[in-house]
Design a protein around this motif. Sequence first.
Motif, PDB file in Angstrom:
ATOM      1  N   TYR A 359      20.996  42.537  -5.610  1.00 15.46           N
ATOM      2  CA  TYR A 359      20.055  42.924  -4.464  1.00 15.46           C
ATOM      3  C   TYR A 359      19.706  44.399  -4.290  1.00 15.46           C
ATOM      4  N   GLN A 360      19.518  44.793  -5.506  1.00 13.50           N
ATOM      5  CA  GLN A 360      18.875  46.325  -5.780  1.00 13.50           C
ATOM      6  C   GLN A 360      17.361  46.170  -5.890  1.00 13.50           C
ATOM      7  N   GLY A 361      16.807  47.214  -5.560  1.00 19.21           N
ATOM      8  CA  GLY A 361      15.332  47.372  -5.642  1.00 19.21           C
ATOM      9  C   GLY A 361      14.688  47.975  -4.361  1.00 19.21           C
ATOM     10  N   VAL A 362      14.251  49.255  -4.610  1.00 18.77           N
ATOM     11  CA  VAL A 362      13.446  49.749  -3.537  1.00 18.77           C
ATOM     12  C   VAL A 362      12.253  48.849  -2.940  1.00 18.77           C
ATOM     13  N   LEU A 388      21.757  54.644  -4.580  1.00 17.44           N
ATOM     14  CA  LEU A 388      22.291  53.714  -5.683  1.00 17.44           C
ATOM     15  C   LEU A 388      20.936  52.515  -5.676  1.00 17.44           C
ATOM     16  N   GLY A 389      20.636  51.956  -6.811  1.00 14.64           N
ATOM     17  CA  GLY A 389      19.790  51.081  -6.822  1.00 14.64           C
ATOM     18  C   GLY A 389      18.976  50.997  -8.021  1.00 14.64           C
ATOM     19  N   ARG A 390      17.888  50.283  -7.939  1.00 12.01           N
ATOM     20  CA  ARG A 390      16.708  50.461  -8.834  1.00 12.01           C
ATOM     21  C   ARG A 390      15.397  50.565  -8.285  1.00 12.01           C
ATOM     22  N   LEU A 391      14.402  51.086  -8.884  1.00 12.17           N
ATOM     23  CA  LEU A 391      13.045  51.524  -8.244  1.00 12.17           C
ATOM     24  C   LEU A 391      12.264  49.993  -7.948  1.00 12.17           C
ATOM     25  N   PHE A 392      12.136  49.252  -8.965  1.00  6.31           N
ATOM     26  CA  PHE A 392      11.567  48.084  -8.985  1.00  6.31           C
ATOM     27  C   PHE A 392      12.445  46.852  -9.341  1.00  6.31           C
ATOM     28  N   ASP A 393      12.235  45.830  -8.561  1.00 13.64           N
ATOM     29  CA  ASP A 393      13.113  44.349  -9.022  1.00 13.64           C
ATOM     30  C   ASP A 393      12.108  43.562  -8.765  1.00 13.64           C
ATOM     31  N   VAL A 427      18.038  51.011 -14.067  1.00 10.57           N
ATOM     32  CA  VAL A 427      16.886  50.281 -14.864  1.00 10.57           C
ATOM     33  C   VAL A 427      16.281  49.242 -13.805  1.00 10.57           C
ATOM     34  N   SER A 428      14.986  49.357 -13.862  1.00  9.56           N
ATOM     35  CA  SER A 428      14.272  48.529 -13.224  1.00  9.56           C
ATOM     36  C   SER A 428      13.802  47.206 -13.886  1.00  9.56           C
ATOM     37  N   LEU A 429      13.701  45.939 -13.259  1.00 10.84           N
ATOM     38  CA  LEU A 429      13.372  44.796 -13.950  1.00 10.84           C
ATOM     39  C   LEU A 429      12.330  44.171 -13.562  1.00 10.84           C
ATOM     40  N   ILE A 430      11.385  43.644 -14.684  1.00  8.89           N
ATOM     41  CA  ILE A 430      10.449  42.612 -14.281  1.00  8.89           C
ATOM     42  C   ILE A 430      10.731  41.457 -15.180  1.00  8.89           C
ATOM     43  N   GLN A 431      10.734  40.216 -14.673  1.00  6.88           N
ATOM     44  CA  GLN A 431      11.601  38.913 -15.536  1.00  6.88           C
ATOM     45  C   GLN A 431      10.938  37.736 -14.758  1.00  6.88           C
ATOM     46  N   GLY A 432      10.420  36.808 -15.641  1.00  3.76           N
ATOM     47  CA  GLY A 432       9.843  35.542 -15.180  1.00  3.76           C
ATOM     48  C   GLY A 432      11.159  34.526 -15.608  1.00  3.76           C
ATOM     49  N   TYR A 433      10.964  33.315 -15.254  1.00  5.31           N
ATOM     50  CA  TYR A 433      12.106  32.208 -15.181  1.00  5.31           C
ATOM     51  C   TYR A 433      11.745  31.325 -16.472  1.00  5.31           C
ATOM     52  N   ASN A 434      10.466  30.738 -16.722  1.00  4.99           N
ATOM     53  CA  ASN A 434      10.296  29.905 -17.751  1.00  4.99           C
ATOM     54  C   ASN A 434       8.833  29.951 -18.034  1.00  4.99           C
ATOM     55  N   ASP A 435       8.183  29.138 -18.613  1.00  4.98           N
ATOM     56  CA  ASP A 435       6.764  29.076 -19.109  1.00  4.98           C
ATOM     57  C   ASP A 435       6.019  28.464 -17.827  1.00  4.98           C
ATOM     58  N   ALA A 471       8.891  54.243 -17.955  1.00  9.25           N
ATOM     59  CA  ALA A 471       9.367  54.219 -16.491  1.00  9.25           C
ATOM     60  C   ALA A 471      10.689  53.906 -16.321  1.00  9.25           C
ATOM     61  N   ARG A 472      11.575  53.587 -17.304  1.00 11.17           N
ATOM     62  CA  ARG A 472      12.726  52.972 -17.332  1.00 11.17           C
ATOM     63  C   ARG A 472      12.640  51.453 -16.487  1.00 11.17           C
ATOM     64  N   ILE A 473      11.958  50.633 -16.910  1.00 12.84           N
ATOM     65  CA  ILE A 473      11.466  49.189 -16.479  1.00 12.84           C
ATOM     66  C   ILE A 473      11.962  48.394 -17.410  1.00 12.84           C
ATOM     67  N   PHE A 474      12.668  47.416 -17.394  1.00 19.53           N
ATOM     68  CA  PHE A 474      13.036  46.427 -18.470  1.00 19.53           C
ATOM     69  C   PHE A 474      11.948  45.406 -18.202  1.00 19.53           C
ATOM     70  N   VAL A 475      11.188  44.931 -19.121  1.00 19.04           N
ATOM     71  CA  VAL A 475      10.376  43.893 -19.147  1.00 19.04           C
ATOM     72  C   VAL A 475      10.656  42.768 -19.906  1.00 19.04           C
ATOM     73  N   GLY A 476      11.481  41.663 -19.211  1.00 14.70           N
ATOM     74  CA  GLY A 476      11.803  40.626 -19.857  1.00 14.70           C
ATOM     75  C   GLY A 476      10.922  39.512 -20.331  1.00 14.70           C
ATOM     76  N   GLU A 477      11.405  38.323 -20.418  1.00 16.32           N
ATOM     77  CA  GLU A 477      10.545  37.170 -20.859  1.00 16.32           C
ATOM     78  C   GLU A 477       9.801  36.582 -19.746  1.00 16.32           C
TER      79      GLU A 477
END
Length: 485
Positions: A359-362, A388-393, A427-435, A471-477
């Motif tokens: 539940y983090q994320g500005v 406390l939290g992350r900038l982008f989720d 660390v901020s997160l950008i993450q999809g789920y599947n194709d 920007a300390r953003i983790f870009v996932g799959e």
Amino acid sequence: MNRFITSLGALALIASAQARIVTYPAGEGVPTLGTYTVDVRQDGGAWQPVAVYPVKVDEVRFTKHHVETASMAYFDFDGKVDVRVIRNGDKAPENARIRPLSYNITPRLSGDTLTFTLDTPRNLSVEFDGDIFHNLHLFANPLDTHRPSAREIKKAGRKGSRLVYFGPGVHELPDGLLRVKSGQTVYIDGGARVYGMLLADSVSDVRFYGRGEVHPKGRGEGIYIQRSRNIDVNGPIVTQVPVGGSDSVSITNVKSISYYGWGDGMNVFASSNVSYDSVFCRNSDDCHTVYATRKGFNGSCRNITMKNSTLWADVAHPIFIGLHGSAAELGPDAPADTITGLHYSNIDILDHQERQIDYQGVFGLVCGDNNIVDGVVFDGVRVENFRLGRLFDIRIAVNKKYCKAPGGAVRNILFKDIVYNGDRSEVSLIQGYNDERKVENVTFDNLVINGNRIYDDMPDKPKWYKTADMARIFVGEFVDNIVFK
């Protein structure tokens, strides 16, 4: 219980009708607080006292919630005014600040007395020695153009009148509820405290105006808008003001402060054409959310706007979009809801505090329940040093506590002129789920973190780095087309 019409309210109205400063003495029975003494004056004139009220806020210490009592004061003005705030106590403060910091209001502190000047209406937090849980919430409003005339107030409640008037003082609604009828105007005067909920349910052309407070004695919504159309809320102070299954709702200069669990400020459920302007939210859960199907309200969300506003999340997200939809209430095979046409501009974020990683994320765009989030613009958002939290989720996810399916898509998201100054973002997160369930087409245009402009061709970025690393953003799959420019 006070009558809805009081001679005190009518007299105050007449006395202040032409004033350039309007103050509101506390009505009979309304509690006040002596932590601060507040005065206001114009053009070097005499100081006018401003009533100071208690307001409860939520401080989370590690995982435990503690209710603290802060202060609140309000007045109306135009032109230019001087404000004086005295912190009453045995020890003079060492320093003070006024937030949002982007307003660049530099207070003058001498002993226990702080002074500053305003030339435009502002919703402010006045803080001494860094104390944000016993601060002064100061609402310097524009002059109230919706105040009813003395004649209208006198006729309120009589046959033929569409005005419901709450004068200064304490009002306890029978059974804690007032159901407002189509075409009515509810006016809550300054110095009034209404205990209960004002409910607009399956109505149209309703107005909620004034400067006073509306909230239940415990937890709950002050004003609730359900399955209604053409609703205008301007000026009052509330705990929560959710909008569900409604269309064409305008919320302006409303202040939402909550202290209890699940104390979301300004929710939108399955509604369209909802606008917020100059609102102030300090909440014990998400300040502002946009969900689709939720709480018995079914359908998509379209055309939600917020501008010129201030958000302060003592817990959870300042902005949270996309989690709830049709799958949770209608089953995982229900048709997808769409959340589209969202626009946020000229926003100040004062705090974000959340230890739970989910539940983090500005800026929280966490898409669940087969929802499609398509077309969100954040333009000119300033984020202060949150706790406390992350900038982008930005994720497509399935939260088993709330969702029956993952989200369908998050796409076409623009972050323009976003400024963060602070050192506490995880660390901020950008993450999809599947194709089939991706995050696509996210653009960061002029992202500035601690004075560093983050863009794809920035000179300090090694060639083997992703721009998101800067920007300390983790870009996932399952993420396509993330652009920094």
